[in-house]
Design an enzyme around this catalytic site. Sequence first.
Site, PDB file in Angstrom:
ATOM      1  N   GLY A 262       0.789  -1.231   0.000  1.00  0.00           N
ATOM      2  CA  GLY A 262       0.000   0.000   0.000  1.00  0.00           C
ATOM      3  C   GLY A 262       0.817   1.275   0.000  1.00  0.00           C
ATOM      4  O   GLY A 262       0.268   2.356   0.189  1.00  0.00           O
ATOM      5  N   PRO A 306       4.422  -4.755  -1.658  1.00  0.00           N
ATOM      6  CA  PRO A 306       4.165  -3.587  -2.500  1.00  0.00           C
ATOM      7  C   PRO A 306       3.655  -3.988  -3.885  1.00  0.00           C
ATOM      8  O   PRO A 306       4.149  -4.960  -4.470  1.00  0.00           O
ATOM      9  CB  PRO A 306       5.541  -2.919  -2.608  1.00  0.00           C
ATOM     10  N   GLY A 307       2.683  -3.278  -4.386  1.00  0.00           N
ATOM     11  CA  GLY A 307       2.184  -3.501  -5.743  1.00  0.00           C
ATOM     12  C   GLY A 307       2.391  -2.241  -6.557  1.00  0.00           C
ATOM     13  O   GLY A 307       3.306  -2.151  -7.378  1.00  0.00           O
ATOM     14  N   ARG A 308       1.557  -1.221  -6.263  1.00  0.00           N
ATOM     15  CA  ARG A 308       1.609   0.008  -7.072  1.00  0.00           C
ATOM     16  C   ARG A 308       2.969   0.665  -7.029  1.00  0.00           C
ATOM     17  O   ARG A 308       3.382   1.286  -8.015  1.00  0.00           O
ATOM     18  CB  ARG A 308       0.507   0.975  -6.631  1.00  0.00           C
ATOM     19  N   ARG A 349      -9.693   4.135 -12.460  1.00  0.00           N
ATOM     20  CA  ARG A 349      -9.420   4.722 -11.144  1.00  0.00           C
ATOM     21  C   ARG A 349     -10.003   6.123 -10.944  1.00  0.00           C
ATOM     22  O   ARG A 349     -10.515   6.404  -9.863  1.00  0.00           O
ATOM     23  CB  ARG A 349      -7.920   4.689 -10.836  1.00  0.00           C
ATOM     24  N   TYR A 353     -12.283   5.937  -7.770  1.00  0.00           N
ATOM     25  CA  TYR A 353     -11.734   6.516  -6.530  1.00  0.00           C
ATOM     26  C   TYR A 353     -11.502   8.025  -6.626  1.00  0.00           C
ATOM     27  O   TYR A 353     -10.745   8.569  -5.825  1.00  0.00           O
ATOM     28  CB  TYR A 353     -10.361   5.920  -6.206  1.00  0.00           C
ATOM     29  N   CYS A 380     -19.645   6.044 -23.147  1.00  0.00           N
ATOM     30  CA  CYS A 380     -20.964   6.674 -23.033  1.00  0.00           C
ATOM     31  C   CYS A 380     -21.303   6.910 -21.569  1.00  0.00           C
ATOM     32  O   CYS A 380     -22.201   6.272 -21.008  1.00  0.00           O
ATOM     33  CB  CYS A 380     -22.020   5.790 -23.677  1.00  0.00           C
ATOM     34  N   GLU A 381     -20.567   7.820 -20.953  1.00  0.00           N
ATOM     35  CA  GLU A 381     -20.670   8.028 -19.507  1.00  0.00           C
ATOM     36  C   GLU A 381     -20.003   9.368 -19.223  1.00  0.00           C
ATOM     37  O   GLU A 381     -18.853   9.566 -19.602  1.00  0.00           O
ATOM     38  CB  GLU A 381     -19.874   6.895 -18.839  1.00  0.00           C
ATOM     39  N   TYR A 410      -3.022  -1.028 -11.552  1.00  0.00           N
ATOM     40  CA  TYR A 410      -4.489  -0.997 -11.558  1.00  0.00           C
ATOM     41  C   TYR A 410      -5.062  -0.300 -12.793  1.00  0.00           C
ATOM     42  O   TYR A 410      -6.159   0.237 -12.757  1.00  0.00           O
ATOM     43  CB  TYR A 410      -5.009  -0.366 -10.251  1.00  0.00           C
TER      44      TYR A 410
HETATM   45  C1  PLP Z   1      -3.786  -4.583  -2.728  1.00  0.00           C
HETATM   46  C2  PLP Z   1      -2.950  -5.292  -1.776  1.00  0.00           C
HETATM   47  C3  PLP Z   1      -1.574  -5.081  -1.761  1.00  0.00           C
HETATM   48  C4  PLP Z   1      -0.875  -4.098  -2.657  1.00  0.00           C
HETATM   49  O1  PLP Z   1      -1.328  -2.786  -2.516  1.00  0.00           O
HETATM   50  P1  PLP Z   1      -0.564  -1.625  -3.303  1.00  0.00           P
HETATM   51  O2  PLP Z   1      -1.326  -0.387  -2.956  1.00  0.00           O
HETATM   52  O3  PLP Z   1      -0.650  -1.944  -4.747  1.00  0.00           O
HETATM   53  O4  PLP Z   1       0.845  -1.630  -2.820  1.00  0.00           O
HETATM   54  C5  PLP Z   1      -0.823  -5.826  -0.875  1.00  0.00           C
HETATM   55  N1  PLP Z   1      -1.392  -6.732  -0.049  1.00  0.00           N
HETATM   56  C6  PLP Z   1      -2.720  -6.957  -0.047  1.00  0.00           C
HETATM   57  C7  PLP Z   1      -3.272  -7.961   0.866  1.00  0.00           C
HETATM   58  C8  PLP Z   1      -3.543  -6.256  -0.899  1.00  0.00           C
HETATM   59  O5  PLP Z   1      -4.852  -6.469  -0.883  1.00  0.00           O
END
Ligand code: PLP
Length: 452
Positions: A262, A306-308, A349, A353, A380-381, A410
């Site tokens: 996150g 970490p993802g994003r 997004r 959000y 169409c929105e 995402y």
């Molecule tokens: C979504 C998620 C992540 C990654 O979140 P990012 O905002 O992309 O870093 C990590 N762990 C869990 C359990 C998640 O649901």
Amino acid sequence: MPAPEPGGEPWSTTVRRGPDGALAVAGLDVRDIARQHGTPAYVVDEADLRGRARAFAEAFAAAFAPEAGMAGADVYYAGKAFLSVAVARWVHEEGLRVDTATGGELAVAIRAGVPGAAIGLHGNNKSDAEITAALEHGVGRIVVDSLPEIDQVAAVAARLGVVAPVMVRVTTGVHAGGHEFIATAHEDQKFGLSLTSGAAAKAVETILARPELDLIGLHSHIGSQILDLAGFEVAARAVLGLRADVAARSGHLMPEVDLGGGYGISYTGHDGVPPTPEQIATTLAGAVRRACTDLGTDVPRISVEPGRSIVGPSALTLYTVGTVKDVALDDGGRRTYVSVDGGMSDNIRPALYQAEYTAALASRASDAEAVTARVVGKHCESGDIVVHGVALPADVRAGDLLAVPATGAYGRSMASNYNMVPRPPVLAVRDGQARVLVRRETVEDLLALDEG
Ligand SMILES: *Cc1c(COP(=O)(O)O)cnc(C)c1O
């Protein structure tokens, strides 16, 4: 505000403006990318993505080294942000493991050759088929999200004759997003088992009584797009407290704790300073060390997800401008609506959000004065907005290329076929060459699903 010039956030590290004003990614002119592959397209800067993955691996290895009094750390890339076979392979090559949340994501990680031990499986509603696939592949951990899931995983493990390594996902009452965190978030949401209600402790007790399950640790994920690390420290202390309680009661000191993902990124260049991997790793290491000293327990091995922050800043979306429309506002001002050839189908997004992005004219320089523009899609929105407000040159016109940075996370992973729009390709650029990671969908692909 205009997009910051390339050379810093929110652009990936190799984006530059060339001599005639067009943008290039890793030395490849965006006009060539558009000519070769069409638009819209997600353009991933491979060196940038690999660099972010490596920075996380190195920062956590250093901050959690045994010489630093810690018990090591693993960084799992949260594949839901964007997963393809190449990306899974790259992050694994750079020292990361891979987190998956469905059978589909698991299949991609497996196809990429990521060893089972380096894969985790999440999800609040896992199917027997998903659990079976994970255990057959020997995943390193299944993160249990509910009490019924304990029996479900145990039953599959018994059928396969294996012992399943599991973690318990704990909701700590800490919830964070952006700059803020709250320490007693309401627990009225679908993920995890509550610490305060005792559900998490009950899950731990149930798992310890099941010989088919090996309880390796606790897991906490507090939110997304978090810039302030304080929430992670509070959550870490709460989870480590439960770990110490369990050890005192049962004698089982769980060897691992996962502190989730996150970590926030910059989307516009004007939205706060994201923490670096070094800051994240050293802050978490300090919090874990202090909490374990206070609790009188040995430190666990730590993992994060970490993802994003790995894939988000590494990609931009390239669009072609179509219709441009000037609209009078109630306050007497004007807004220029710039329509592009994608929209909410490739980036949900902003609609989902109210996420903020920025955009820049990518195919040429312009000396024209700036106008306040809203970049919108072709759906169409009326909520089909790509960028709510950005200063663009007044002469922006049909045929121009626009680049929207920080769309790697995402974007493609949440893309849809709304309005029967085929999803864009994902292109990787490296050393002046583009290659297709995920090809463009065609209307024929969509029709192939339609049984008529
Ligand atoms: C979504 C998620 C992540 C990654 O979140 P990012 O905002 O992309 O870093 C990590 N762990 C869990 C359990 C998640 O649901």
